[in-house]
Scaffold this motif. Structure first.
Motif, PDB file in Angstrom:
ATOM      1  N   ILE A  98       0.773  -1.323  -0.074  1.00 22.40           N
ATOM      2  CA  ILE A  98       0.235   0.190   0.063  1.00 22.40           C
ATOM      3  C   ILE A  98       0.980   1.363  -0.044  1.00 22.40           C
ATOM      4  O   ILE A  98       2.013   1.491   0.854  1.00 22.40           O
ATOM      5  CB  ILE A  98      -0.926   0.048   1.146  1.00 22.40           C
ATOM      6  CG1 ILE A  98      -1.734  -1.327   1.228  1.00 22.40           C
ATOM      7  CG2 ILE A  98      -1.730   1.326   1.410  1.00 22.40           C
ATOM      8  CD1 ILE A  98      -2.609  -1.364   2.404  1.00 22.40           C
ATOM      9  N   PRO A  99       0.689   2.314  -0.980  1.00 18.58           N
ATOM     10  CA  PRO A  99       1.437   3.507  -0.894  1.00 18.58           C
ATOM     11  C   PRO A  99       1.364   4.252   0.246  1.00 18.58           C
ATOM     12  O   PRO A  99       0.492   4.206   0.955  1.00 18.58           O
ATOM     13  CB  PRO A  99       1.084   4.284  -2.146  1.00 18.58           C
ATOM     14  CG  PRO A  99      -0.499   3.669  -2.347  1.00 18.58           C
ATOM     15  CD  PRO A  99      -0.414   2.337  -2.013  1.00 18.58           C
ATOM     16  N   PRO A 100       2.693   4.800   0.259  1.00 19.69           N
ATOM     17  CA  PRO A 100       4.121   4.972  -0.302  1.00 19.69           C
ATOM     18  C   PRO A 100       4.852   3.504   0.196  1.00 19.69           C
ATOM     19  O   PRO A 100       4.481   2.960   1.072  1.00 19.69           O
ATOM     20  CB  PRO A 100       4.773   6.072   0.452  1.00 19.69           C
ATOM     21  CG  PRO A 100       4.305   6.360   1.773  1.00 19.69           C
ATOM     22  CD  PRO A 100       2.585   5.749   1.838  1.00 19.69           C
ATOM     23  N   SER A 101       5.694   3.214  -0.638  1.00 12.01           N
ATOM     24  CA  SER A 101       6.521   1.953  -0.534  1.00 12.01           C
ATOM     25  C   SER A 101       7.888   2.279  -0.831  1.00 12.01           C
ATOM     26  O   SER A 101       8.173   2.718  -2.080  1.00 12.01           O
ATOM     27  CB  SER A 101       5.855   1.045  -1.624  1.00 12.01           C
ATOM     28  OG  SER A 101       6.728  -0.078  -1.710  1.00 12.01           O
ATOM     29  N   VAL A 102       8.834   1.903   0.173  1.00 13.76           N
ATOM     30  CA  VAL A 102      10.323   2.252  -0.370  1.00 13.76           C
ATOM     31  C   VAL A 102      10.620   1.215  -1.447  1.00 13.76           C
ATOM     32  O   VAL A 102      11.436   1.527  -2.386  1.00 13.76           O
ATOM     33  CB  VAL A 102      11.193   2.112   0.868  1.00 13.76           C
ATOM     34  CG1 VAL A 102      12.516   1.816   0.506  1.00 13.76           C
ATOM     35  CG2 VAL A 102      10.970   3.199   1.910  1.00 13.76           C
ATOM     36  N   GLY A 106       4.733   7.058  -9.168  1.00 12.93           N
ATOM     37  CA  GLY A 106       3.416   7.407  -9.135  1.00 12.93           C
ATOM     38  C   GLY A 106       2.487   6.104  -9.510  1.00 12.93           C
ATOM     39  O   GLY A 106       1.681   5.575  -8.713  1.00 12.93           O
ATOM     40  N   LYS A 107       2.740   5.714 -10.757  1.00 10.16           N
ATOM     41  CA  LYS A 107       2.141   4.440 -11.150  1.00 10.16           C
ATOM     42  C   LYS A 107       2.524   3.251 -10.286  1.00 10.16           C
ATOM     43  O   LYS A 107       1.293   2.242 -10.099  1.00 10.16           O
ATOM     44  CB  LYS A 107       2.399   4.060 -12.653  1.00 10.16           C
ATOM     45  CG  LYS A 107       1.913   5.225 -13.668  1.00 10.16           C
ATOM     46  CD  LYS A 107       1.911   4.728 -14.991  1.00 10.16           C
ATOM     47  CE  LYS A 107       1.411   5.536 -16.184  1.00 10.16           C
ATOM     48  NZ  LYS A 107       1.676   5.373 -17.319  1.00 10.16           N
ATOM     49  N   MET A 108       3.636   2.952  -9.836  1.00 12.01           N
ATOM     50  CA  MET A 108       4.194   1.711  -8.989  1.00 12.01           C
ATOM     51  C   MET A 108       3.238   1.943  -7.652  1.00 12.01           C
ATOM     52  O   MET A 108       2.534   0.878  -7.075  1.00 12.01           O
ATOM     53  CB  MET A 108       5.457   1.967  -8.584  1.00 12.01           C
ATOM     54  CG  MET A 108       6.428   1.332  -9.759  1.00 12.01           C
ATOM     55  SD  MET A 108       6.020  -0.425 -10.397  1.00 12.01           S
ATOM     56  CE  MET A 108       6.209  -1.252  -8.664  1.00 12.01           C
ATOM     57  N   TYR A 125      -2.328  12.727  -3.372  1.00 14.29           N
ATOM     58  CA  TYR A 125      -2.917  13.821  -3.864  1.00 14.29           C
ATOM     59  C   TYR A 125      -1.547  14.654  -4.663  1.00 14.29           C
ATOM     60  O   TYR A 125      -1.673  14.887  -5.971  1.00 14.29           O
ATOM     61  CB  TYR A 125      -3.423  14.886  -3.065  1.00 14.29           C
ATOM     62  CG  TYR A 125      -3.715  16.179  -3.843  1.00 14.29           C
ATOM     63  CD1 TYR A 125      -5.036  16.365  -4.434  1.00 14.29           C
ATOM     64  CD2 TYR A 125      -3.114  17.317  -3.572  1.00 14.29           C
ATOM     65  CE1 TYR A 125      -5.161  17.375  -5.285  1.00 14.29           C
ATOM     66  CE2 TYR A 125      -3.169  18.458  -4.026  1.00 14.29           C
ATOM     67  CZ  TYR A 125      -4.311  18.640  -5.062  1.00 14.29           C
ATOM     68  OH  TYR A 125      -4.791  19.767  -5.749  1.00 14.29           O
ATOM     69  N   GLY A 126      -0.551  14.627  -3.900  1.00 12.60           N
ATOM     70  CA  GLY A 126       0.657  15.177  -4.581  1.00 12.60           C
ATOM     71  C   GLY A 126       1.105  14.516  -5.700  1.00 12.60           C
ATOM     72  O   GLY A 126       1.686  15.101  -6.838  1.00 12.60           O
ATOM     73  N   LEU A 127       1.197  13.264  -5.816  1.00  8.37           N
ATOM     74  CA  LEU A 127       1.585  12.547  -6.871  1.00  8.37           C
ATOM     75  C   LEU A 127       0.544  12.327  -7.996  1.00  8.37           C
ATOM     76  O   LEU A 127       1.024  12.662  -9.027  1.00  8.37           O
ATOM     77  CB  LEU A 127       1.886  11.025  -6.489  1.00  8.37           C
ATOM     78  CG  LEU A 127       3.047  10.696  -5.443  1.00  8.37           C
ATOM     79  CD1 LEU A 127       3.163   9.363  -5.140  1.00  8.37           C
ATOM     80  CD2 LEU A 127       4.339  11.186  -6.159  1.00  8.37           C
ATOM     81  N   LEU A 128      -0.782  12.380  -7.692  1.00  3.42           N
ATOM     82  CA  LEU A 128      -1.634  12.060  -8.794  1.00  3.42           C
ATOM     83  C   LEU A 128      -1.918  13.483  -9.491  1.00  3.42           C
ATOM     84  O   LEU A 128      -2.509  13.685 -10.780  1.00  3.42           O
ATOM     85  CB  LEU A 128      -3.001  11.548  -8.268  1.00  3.42           C
ATOM     86  CG  LEU A 128      -2.911  10.094  -7.662  1.00  3.42           C
ATOM     87  CD1 LEU A 128      -4.222   9.677  -7.131  1.00  3.42           C
ATOM     88  CD2 LEU A 128      -2.103   9.049  -8.573  1.00  3.42           C
ATOM     89  N   PRO A 180      -3.730   2.655 -12.119  1.00  2.00           N
ATOM     90  CA  PRO A 180      -2.960   3.507 -12.683  1.00  2.00           C
ATOM     91  C   PRO A 180      -3.227   3.854 -14.006  1.00  2.00           C
ATOM     92  O   PRO A 180      -3.044   5.231 -14.301  1.00  2.00           O
ATOM     93  CB  PRO A 180      -1.703   2.850 -12.677  1.00  2.00           C
ATOM     94  CG  PRO A 180      -1.472   1.723 -11.690  1.00  2.00           C
ATOM     95  CD  PRO A 180      -3.187   1.273 -11.676  1.00  2.00           C
ATOM     96  N   SER A 181      -3.886   2.867 -14.976  1.00  2.00           N
ATOM     97  CA  SER A 181      -4.212   3.495 -16.241  1.00  2.00           C
ATOM     98  C   SER A 181      -5.727   4.357 -16.153  1.00  2.00           C
ATOM     99  O   SER A 181      -5.756   4.973 -17.060  1.00  2.00           O
ATOM    100  CB  SER A 181      -4.857   2.106 -16.911  1.00  2.00           C
ATOM    101  OG  SER A 181      -5.872   1.344 -16.488  1.00  2.00           O
TER     102      SER A 181
END
Length: 425
Positions: free
Chosen positions: A149-153, A167-169, A227-230, A420-421
């Motif tokens: 579950i994001p975020p993920s190192v 972001g897609k990952m 939100y920052g990534l998307l 992601p799509s």
């Protein structure tokens, strides 16, 4: 000769228990000396491996997680999860899994989850009448949801190794992570019914509302990151820094449980953790460069394709290989060494890179709970004050459950690629 020395030093280091980063560095150095390659290549390749902008997000996310954890987040998340599911049979076990799902969206690392949630939940479950081995097992198993579950190192590492958007990952891991959590909840409930584990009384909707209000600012961090990534407003690195500032403000002024005098120590601890990861990345990049120069990725791909070019069989081969590797090797090192060779193999038979990256990370996360070197097993057994063997036996149903979800993700790509799509076309 050089390749034999490389592999020999690497296997020897693993067998005698030398830290994986040092093992990678020593085996790479031995190869360079035997092949009469200038030793200056080593720092050059190390720097090249670490000089990736997206890797700067790792210290930021680690710092944000540490600040939130020291600022009172763990207890609030556990209280909220307990209000939701604690009244069901085996409710504290369900709470453990639910808390890990919520907590994973903040730290992004399984070991941090196991230590933080386990430090509270394992003693609490034992006091409430749950067996110690079960308490440790459910904590270790559920901690693997954190890096999905994001975020993920690990997914940041994958983004640095390839051209796949971080972001897609992050989004690709959302559905598999939720499925893992729900499946482990079902497993916990079945075990609880069979073994007649205790349950708590329903505390009413008011407790859910109060606990949610208490955990809101902690849970909002995940929304801030996504939100920052998307939205495209910030890169993963910028998002990590914003999350760190947010965590500092919340800990100091909202929850007021983060003493200002502890902030320097948290900064140092976070820096040490991040440095350990980046040194591992640097040494593993040298090791990976040697493998590529020896054409190992192409050799692996050719060998497998000479046996079969069936996509479903190749997915199964990769899955079994990564499950075995995950039993013996640290996750980030395994990704850096094996991701590119296996990605070459996967794309050669038409597997989507995003899909492959998702089930590769999921695969290696399961390795954190499998003997003999499952780090989360050791952490939770230590907290429960148990030898490893009873915890291994207790965790077997969860390993089976997670492998089932892994196979679903492997053979039904939309579980990883659909979100992601839609959100980042």
């Amino acid at each position: 000769m050089g390749l034999l020395v490389l592999v020999g030093f690497f296997v020897f280091g693993l067998v005698v228990g030398i830290p994986i980063a040092i093992t990678l560095g020593l085996s790479s150095l031995a190869y360079l000396l035997v092949m009469d390659i200038p030793a200056v290549v080593m720092p050059q390749k190390m720097y090249a491996g670490m000089d990736v902008f997206v890797l700067l997000s790792i210290p930021g996310f680690i710092l944000a997680g540490n600040l939130m954890n020291r600022g009172g987040i763990t207890e609030r998340i556990i209280r909220f999860a307990n209000a939701l599911v604690g009244w069901i049979r085996g409710g504290l076990g369900l709470t453990n899994v639910g808390a890990s799902m919520l907590f994973g969206g903040i730290t992004g690392t399984a070991v941090a989850d196991a230590a933080s949630i386990g430090g509270v939940m394992i003693p609490g479950m034992k006091k409430a009448g749950y067996p110690a081995d079960f308490s440790a097992a459910v904590t270790a198993a559920s901690s693997t949801v954190g890096p999905i579950i994001p975020p993920s190192v690990p997914m940041i590492i994958v983004g640095a190794l390839s051209s796949i958007s971080v972001g897609k990952m992050f989004l690709a891991g959302a559905i598999p992570g939720i499925l893992m959590g729900l499946a482990m909840m079902v497993t916990t409930y079945i075990i609880a019914r069979r073994r007649n584990f205790p349950r708590q009384e329903w505390k009413g909707g008011g407790e859910i509302a109060r606990s949610f209000a208490g955990a809101f600012w902690a849970l909002a961090m995940t929304g801030l990151i996504l939100y920052g990534l998307l939205s495209g407003i910030a890169t993963p690195t910028e998002t990590a820094i914003v999350a760190s500032v947010y965590a500092l403000v919340v800990g100091l002024f909202v929850y007021r449980e983060l003493p200002l005098k502890e902030v320097p120590k948290i900064l140092v601890d976070s820096a040490v953790s991040a440095a350990g990861i980046l040194v591992l990345v640097g040494f593993a990049n040298v090791f990976g460069w040697i493998l590529v120069s020896e054409r190992i990725p192409q050799t692996i791909a050719d060998a497998v394709l000479s046996f079969t070019d069936n996509r479903f069989v190749i997915i199964l081969i990769i899955t079994v290989l990564l499950l075995i590797v995950g039993m013996f090797m640290e996750t980030i090192a395994a990704l850096i060494i094996l991701f590119v060779p296996l990605l070459t193999l996967a794309t050669s038979v038409g597997i989507d890179p995003l899909h492959f990256a998702t089930f590769a990370v999921l695969n290696l996360m399961i390795g954190l709970t499998t003997p003999p070197l499952g780090v989360c097993l050791f952490v939770c057994a230590g907290i429960a004050k148990l030898p490893l063997s009873p915890v291994i036996i207790a965790i077997l149903p969860y390993i089976a459950t997670n492998i089932f979800i892994l196979l679903l993700v492997c053979y039904f790509p939309p579980l990883a690629t659909w979100l992601p799509s839609v959100l980042l076309p």
